[in-house]
Design a protein around this motif. Structure first.
Motif, PDB file in Angstrom:
ATOM      1  N   LEU A 221       0.837  -1.192   0.000  1.00 38.63           N
ATOM      2  CA  LEU A 221       0.000   0.000   0.000  1.00 38.63           C
ATOM      3  C   LEU A 221       0.872   1.243   0.000  1.00 38.63           C
ATOM      4  CD1 LEU A 221      -2.648  -0.956   2.715  1.00 38.63           C
ATOM      5  CD2 LEU A 221      -3.196  -0.385   0.349  1.00 38.63           C
ATOM      6  N   ASP A 222       0.356   2.298  -0.591  1.00 42.59           N
ATOM      7  CA  ASP A 222       0.974   3.612  -0.479  1.00 42.59           C
ATOM      8  C   ASP A 222       0.450   4.280   0.797  1.00 42.59           C
ATOM      9  OD1 ASP A 222       0.621   6.780  -1.173  1.00 42.59           O
ATOM     10  OD2 ASP A 222       2.421   5.962  -2.097  1.00 42.59           O
ATOM     11  N   TYR A 223       1.301   5.105   1.421  1.00 48.93           N
ATOM     12  CA  TYR A 223       0.874   5.792   2.649  1.00 48.93           C
ATOM     13  C   TYR A 223      -0.441   6.550   2.429  1.00 48.93           C
ATOM     14  CZ  TYR A 223       5.935   5.413   3.640  1.00 48.93           C
ATOM     15  OH  TYR A 223       7.215   4.982   3.814  1.00 48.93           O
ATOM     16  N   GLY A 224      -0.531   7.260   1.301  1.00 45.58           N
ATOM     17  CA  GLY A 224      -1.725   8.057   1.034  1.00 45.58           C
ATOM     18  C   GLY A 224      -2.973   7.217   0.952  1.00 45.58           C
ATOM     19  N   GLU A 225      -2.822   6.004   0.409  1.00 47.48           N
ATOM     20  CA  GLU A 225      -3.956   5.090   0.314  1.00 47.48           C
ATOM     21  C   GLU A 225      -4.410   4.668   1.716  1.00 47.48           C
ATOM     22  OE1 GLU A 225      -6.449   2.693  -2.381  1.00 47.48           O
ATOM     23  OE2 GLU A 225      -5.286   4.528  -2.518  1.00 47.48           O
ATOM     24  N   VAL A 226      -3.450   4.426   2.590  1.00 49.30           N
ATOM     25  CA  VAL A 226      -3.773   4.058   3.974  1.00 49.30           C
ATOM     26  C   VAL A 226      -4.573   5.165   4.642  1.00 49.30           C
ATOM     27  CG1 VAL A 226      -2.786   3.625   6.255  1.00 49.30           C
ATOM     28  CG2 VAL A 226      -1.785   2.542   4.234  1.00 49.30           C
ATOM     29  N   LEU A 227      -4.112   6.407   4.486  1.00 51.55           N
ATOM     30  CA  LEU A 227      -4.791   7.536   5.128  1.00 51.55           C
ATOM     31  C   LEU A 227      -6.161   7.783   4.489  1.00 51.55           C
ATOM     32  CD1 LEU A 227      -1.722   9.924   5.467  1.00 51.55           C
ATOM     33  CD2 LEU A 227      -2.809   8.593   7.288  1.00 51.55           C
ATOM     34  N   ARG A 228      -6.244   7.657   3.174  1.00 48.91           N
ATOM     35  CA  ARG A 228      -7.522   7.913   2.493  1.00 48.91           C
ATOM     36  C   ARG A 228      -8.588   6.902   2.905  1.00 48.91           C
ATOM     37  NH1 ARG A 228     -10.391   6.347  -1.798  1.00 48.91           N
ATOM     38  NH2 ARG A 228      -8.892   4.781  -2.502  1.00 48.91           N
ATOM     39  N   ARG A 229      -8.188   5.639   3.039  1.00 49.53           N
ATOM     40  CA  ARG A 229      -9.135   4.589   3.419  1.00 49.53           C
ATOM     41  C   ARG A 229      -9.379   4.530   4.926  1.00 49.53           C
ATOM     42  NH1 ARG A 229      -9.733   0.867  -0.730  1.00 49.53           N
ATOM     43  NH2 ARG A 229      -8.170   0.973  -2.385  1.00 49.53           N
ATOM     44  N   GLU A 230      -8.560   5.267   5.681  1.00 51.33           N
ATOM     45  CA  GLU A 230      -8.643   5.240   7.144  1.00 51.33           C
ATOM     46  C   GLU A 230      -8.477   3.814   7.680  1.00 51.33           C
ATOM     47  OE1 GLU A 230     -12.208   7.227   8.365  1.00 51.33           O
ATOM     48  OE2 GLU A 230     -11.535   9.183   7.644  1.00 51.33           O
ATOM     49  N   ALA A 261      12.521 -12.149  11.275  1.00 47.89           N
ATOM     50  CA  ALA A 261      13.686 -12.326  10.403  1.00 47.89           C
ATOM     51  C   ALA A 261      13.288 -12.230   8.935  1.00 47.89           C
ATOM     52  CB  ALA A 261      14.356 -13.665  10.687  1.00 47.89           C
ATOM     53  N   ARG A 262      12.153 -12.810   8.574  1.00 45.78           N
ATOM     54  CA  ARG A 262      11.705 -12.745   7.183  1.00 45.78           C
ATOM     55  C   ARG A 262      11.401 -11.316   6.765  1.00 45.78           C
ATOM     56  NH1 ARG A 262       9.724 -18.086   8.073  1.00 45.78           N
ATOM     57  NH2 ARG A 262       7.860 -17.399   9.174  1.00 45.78           N
ATOM     58  N   ALA A 263      10.776 -10.553   7.665  1.00 42.64           N
ATOM     59  CA  ALA A 263      10.469  -9.159   7.349  1.00 42.64           C
ATOM     60  C   ALA A 263      11.751  -8.354   7.139  1.00 42.64           C
ATOM     61  CB  ALA A 263       9.631  -8.539   8.463  1.00 42.64           C
ATOM     62  N   VAL A 264      12.764  -8.604   7.961  1.00 41.68           N
ATOM     63  CA  VAL A 264      14.037  -7.888   7.825  1.00 41.68           C
ATOM     64  C   VAL A 264      14.741  -8.261   6.526  1.00 41.68           C
ATOM     65  CG1 VAL A 264      16.349  -7.630   8.804  1.00 41.68           C
ATOM     66  CG2 VAL A 264      14.362  -7.597  10.304  1.00 41.68           C
ATOM     67  N   ARG A 265      14.703  -9.537   6.174  1.00 41.22           N
ATOM     68  CA  ARG A 265      15.408 -10.006   4.970  1.00 41.22           C
ATOM     69  C   ARG A 265      14.758  -9.537   3.684  1.00 41.22           C
ATOM     70  NH1 ARG A 265      15.868 -15.120   7.815  1.00 41.22           N
ATOM     71  NH2 ARG A 265      14.081 -15.870   6.615  1.00 41.22           N
ATOM     72  N   GLY A 266      13.505  -9.121   3.743  1.00 45.22           N
ATOM     73  CA  GLY A 266      12.836  -8.653   2.537  1.00 45.22           C
ATOM     74  C   GLY A 266      11.904  -9.649   1.901  1.00 45.22           C
ATOM     75  N   GLU A 267      11.637 -10.755   2.582  1.00 39.16           N
ATOM     76  CA  GLU A 267      10.684 -11.711   2.028  1.00 39.16           C
ATOM     77  C   GLU A 267       9.281 -11.111   2.026  1.00 39.16           C
ATOM     78  OE1 GLU A 267      10.894 -15.586   3.783  1.00 39.16           O
ATOM     79  OE2 GLU A 267      13.087 -15.503   3.978  1.00 39.16           O
ATOM     80  N   ARG A 268       8.460 -11.620   1.127  1.00 36.36           N
ATOM     81  CA  ARG A 268       7.089 -11.111   1.042  1.00 36.36           C
ATOM     82  C   ARG A 268       6.274 -11.658   2.203  1.00 36.36           C
ATOM     83  NH1 ARG A 268       5.785  -7.962  -2.792  1.00 36.36           N
ATOM     84  NH2 ARG A 268       7.052  -7.803  -4.675  1.00 36.36           N
ATOM     85  N   ILE A 269       6.064 -10.810   3.173  1.00 42.22           N
ATOM     86  CA  ILE A 269       5.337 -11.206   4.374  1.00 42.22           C
ATOM     87  C   ILE A 269       4.453 -10.042   4.793  1.00 42.22           C
ATOM     88  CG2 ILE A 269       7.285 -10.480   5.806  1.00 42.22           C
ATOM     89  CD1 ILE A 269       6.440 -12.548   7.866  1.00 42.22           C
ATOM     90  N   GLY A 270       3.226 -10.334   5.168  1.00 44.31           N
ATOM     91  CA  GLY A 270       2.330  -9.278   5.625  1.00 44.31           C
ATOM     92  C   GLY A 270       2.080  -8.221   4.567  1.00 44.31           C
ATOM     93  N   THR A 271       2.098  -6.957   4.995  1.00 44.85           N
ATOM     94  CA  THR A 271       1.807  -5.825   4.114  1.00 44.85           C
ATOM     95  C   THR A 271       2.933  -4.798   4.217  1.00 44.85           C
ATOM     96  OG1 THR A 271      -0.573  -6.131   4.441  1.00 44.85           O
ATOM     97  CG2 THR A 271       0.141  -4.015   3.540  1.00 44.85           C
ATOM     98  N   LEU A 272       3.450  -4.381   3.067  1.00 44.24           N
ATOM     99  CA  LEU A 272       4.469  -3.341   3.003  1.00 44.24           C
ATOM    100  C   LEU A 272       3.795  -2.013   2.688  1.00 44.24           C
ATOM    101  CD1 LEU A 272       7.461  -2.344   2.803  1.00 44.24           C
ATOM    102  CD2 LEU A 272       7.365  -2.989   0.379  1.00 44.24           C
ATOM    103  N   ILE A 273       4.040  -1.009   3.518  1.00 42.47           N
ATOM    104  CA  ILE A 273       3.511   0.343   3.281  1.00 42.47           C
ATOM    105  C   ILE A 273       4.695   1.242   2.954  1.00 42.47           C
ATOM    106  CG2 ILE A 273       2.314   2.336   4.270  1.00 42.47           C
ATOM    107  CD1 ILE A 273       1.716  -1.070   5.775  1.00 42.47           C
ATOM    108  N   CYS A 274       4.650   1.860   1.777  1.00 39.93           N
ATOM    109  CA  CYS A 274       5.764   2.687   1.318  1.00 39.93           C
ATOM    110  C   CYS A 274       5.255   3.637   0.250  1.00 39.93           C
ATOM    111  CB  CYS A 274       6.891   1.812   0.760  1.00 39.93           C
ATOM    112  SG  CYS A 274       6.378   0.789  -0.648  1.00 39.93           S
TER     113      CYS A 274
END
Length: 279
Positions: A221-230, A261-274
């Motif tokens: 997700l983009d930060y703006g999308e997070v804020l827009r959708r609340e 550890a997976r989140a730190v290594r960059g594996e696709r886990i959960g949701t990335l907001i950027c």
């Protein structure tokens, strides 16, 4: 979270159906860009936000030794891999300032009570980490010299450079700010590359997957999308602070084995907001 958010725009790179609900429909929406083997590069310094509610395990309040041991093992594995890790701990298993205020306690005083509750969690986590052989320092925004250091950013950075885990307690030391906002602020001040928010679900959904079986999980997700959708996985102040400074957030299941550890290594886990296009 508003169920109407399911009609999402291109800012959400990928969505997955909640377990057992509409999996085929969600797969049809998968974007080719989401098939990359890594969500992001490996990070070398991170702040992990640990949910206070998680500390109680299956109990409504208090601390579960089993949960604290699990969290300590997760952190120890990351540190053993050479990553500099700091943690911000919530206090929802002790007190929640907003809920106390709703029952008539002064909001500022209730928030201070919640801050003190976070320090109890910090000390429990520190104890188990050190039993696992991980050097640890607790720093608090409210001075309590007998149990913790005061929060000093440059000292925290020096601890990290020496391979120690730094646990930040007492939030920002001021009422009306959440520990999510504290995690974002601390990450920026110590030069962390990301905030990893461990929760009781496996990412960000457009509705609560524990009560709405058809809820859809976002992969990015983009930060703006997070804020827009609340979307309410993190308060808007924290998200805005990360957005203004380009600090990525990963939201993931805290209790999954090896997930930190997976989140730190960059594996696709959960949701990335950027920011869109950053990853």
């Amino acid at each position: 979270m508003d169920g109407s958010a399911r009609h999402h725009a291109g800012a959400a790179v990928r969505v997955d159906a909640a377990p057992g609900a509409g999996q085929a429909a969600a797969q049809a929406e998968t974007c080719p860009a989401a098939e990359a083997p890594r969500a992001h590069r490996r990070w070398n310094r991170v702040v992990v936000k640990l949910s206070g509610e998680a500390f109680s395990g299956d109990e409504p309040l208090g601390i579960s030794p089993d949960v604290v041991f699990h969290l300590a093992k997760e952190i120890a594995a990351v540190v053993a891999d050479g990553v500099e890790l700091a943690a911000v701990v919530g206090g929802g298993n002790m007190f929640r300032g907003k809920q106390l205020a709703e029952r008539g306690i002064d909001r500022a005083r209730a928030d201070y009570m919640g801050m003190l509750g976070t320090v109890i969690n910090c000390l429990a986590l520190q104890d188990v980490l050190e039993k696992l052989g991980v050097e640890t320092r607790v720093q608090t925004a409210i001075t309590m010299g007998q149990v913790a250091e005061p929060y000093i950013p440059r000292k925290a950075i020096r601890h990290l450079e020496k391979g120690r885990v730094v646990i930040f307690g007492a939030g920002l030391g001021a009422p009306f700010f959440s520990t999510d906002t504290c995690a974002a602020q601390r990450a920026l001040e110590i030069g962390a590359e990301a905030v990893l928010k461990g929760t009781q679900v496996d990412g960000v959904y457009d509705a609560d997957p524990r009560t709405i079986p058809g809820a859809t999980r976002f992969t990015q997700l983009d930060y703006g999308e997070v804020l827009r959708r609340e979307l309410k996985f993190m308060d808007a102040t924290a998200v805005s602070l990360c957005m203004d400074n380009g600090l990525p957030i990963v939201v993931f299941d805290l209790m999954g084995e090896g997930n930190v550890a997976r989140a730190v290594r960059g594996e696709r886990i959960g949701t990335l907001i950027c920011r869109s296009g950053d990853y």
